[in-house]
Design a protein around this motif. Sequence first.
Motif, PDB file in Angstrom:
ATOM      1  N   SER A   2       0.848  -1.196   0.000  1.00 30.37           N
ATOM      2  CA  SER A   2       0.000   0.000   0.000  1.00 30.37           C
ATOM      3  C   SER A   2       0.879   1.240   0.000  1.00 30.37           C
ATOM      4  O   SER A   2       1.859   1.322   0.710  1.00 30.37           O
ATOM      5  CB  SER A   2      -0.916   0.003   1.228  1.00 30.37           C
ATOM      6  N   LYS A   4       1.803   4.771   1.052  1.00 32.11           N
ATOM      7  CA  LYS A   4       1.472   5.551   2.241  1.00 32.11           C
ATOM      8  C   LYS A   4       1.352   7.040   1.957  1.00 32.11           C
ATOM      9  O   LYS A   4       1.017   7.810   2.826  1.00 32.11           O
ATOM     10  CB  LYS A   4       2.500   5.292   3.338  1.00 32.11           C
ATOM     11  N   THR A   6      -0.452  10.042  -0.290  1.00 35.96           N
ATOM     12  CA  THR A   6      -1.600  10.326  -1.150  1.00 35.96           C
ATOM     13  C   THR A   6      -1.212  11.350  -2.215  1.00 35.96           C
ATOM     14  O   THR A   6      -0.181  12.024  -2.098  1.00 35.96           O
ATOM     15  CB  THR A   6      -2.757  10.909  -0.312  1.00 35.96           C
ATOM     16  N   VAL A   7      -2.055  11.474  -3.207  1.00 33.17           N
ATOM     17  CA  VAL A   7      -1.840  12.454  -4.270  1.00 33.17           C
ATOM     18  C   VAL A   7      -1.768  13.852  -3.652  1.00 33.17           C
ATOM     19  O   VAL A   7      -0.912  14.661  -4.017  1.00 33.17           O
ATOM     20  CB  VAL A   7      -2.977  12.367  -5.320  1.00 33.17           C
ATOM     21  N   GLU A   8      -2.640  14.130  -2.686  1.00 31.47           N
ATOM     22  CA  GLU A   8      -2.658  15.452  -2.044  1.00 31.47           C
ATOM     23  C   GLU A   8      -1.345  15.730  -1.310  1.00 31.47           C
ATOM     24  O   GLU A   8      -0.836  16.849  -1.336  1.00 31.47           O
ATOM     25  CB  GLU A   8      -3.837  15.564  -1.060  1.00 31.47           C
ATOM     26  N   LYS A   9      -0.796  14.724  -0.651  1.00 30.33           N
ATOM     27  CA  LYS A   9       0.469  14.884   0.066  1.00 30.33           C
ATOM     28  C   LYS A   9       1.601  15.158  -0.933  1.00 30.33           C
ATOM     29  O   LYS A   9       2.452  16.021  -0.717  1.00 30.33           O
ATOM     30  CB  LYS A   9       0.769  13.620   0.891  1.00 30.33           C
ATOM     31  N   THR A 113       1.930   6.831  -8.355  1.00 32.25           N
ATOM     32  CA  THR A 113       1.206   7.869  -7.606  1.00 32.25           C
ATOM     33  C   THR A 113       1.709   9.262  -7.985  1.00 32.25           C
ATOM     34  O   THR A 113       0.916  10.186  -8.170  1.00 32.25           O
ATOM     35  CB  THR A 113       1.353   7.639  -6.088  1.00 32.25           C
ATOM     36  N   THR A 117      -0.278  12.434  -9.825  1.00 35.23           N
ATOM     37  CA  THR A 117      -0.299  13.790  -9.266  1.00 35.23           C
ATOM     38  C   THR A 117       0.032  14.817 -10.345  1.00 35.23           C
ATOM     39  O   THR A 117      -0.661  15.826 -10.485  1.00 35.23           O
ATOM     40  CB  THR A 117       0.710  13.911  -8.099  1.00 35.23           C
TER      41      THR A 117
END
Length: 176
Positions: A2, A4, A6-9, A113, A117
């Motif tokens: 997984s 850890k 995110t796209v936002e991060k 990921t 982004t």
Amino acid sequence: MSVKFTVEKIETMIYMIRGHRVMLDSDLAKLYGVETKRLKEQVRRNIDRFPSDFLIEPNSSELATLRSQIATLDRKSAENYVFKHTPYLFTENGVAMLSSVLQSKEAIQVNITIMRTFTKLRSFLAMESSLKEEVDHLKTSTNQLFKVVFERLDNLEEEITPKLPANRKKISLREK
């Protein structure tokens, strides 16, 4: 495995230098789960894969701009964010090339990921450009409409305003 991050991060790890969206070597090392030193080592071993539009080595003014962007994003204050060594800045293409240099399964997932982004940011820029064009068109057509309305109001005012004879006697309550 997984991911850890995110796209936002990841969006908060993207900066603008020389008109390119770039990511710091230290942020990428964190994402890939390797030391920054090891990431730079792999890049130096494969430097032919990283032309100047993939990998940027910033000058002092660009480092100041970078510190300012980092402070703006509330990661650390600009004064406290000091680089021990000049960082490598990877453009979108440089990040994609990293996946061929760092070949672990984690690196591949993180790279996917990151690419998502960059794609998301590109779609936002396209949407912003489209909205700007619509607003400009609306502004132009509104200006034309107001011009016509004001011209007609001026014409109506000329028609409605009574034309008084020049030799007309003035009426007054005062005695002369």
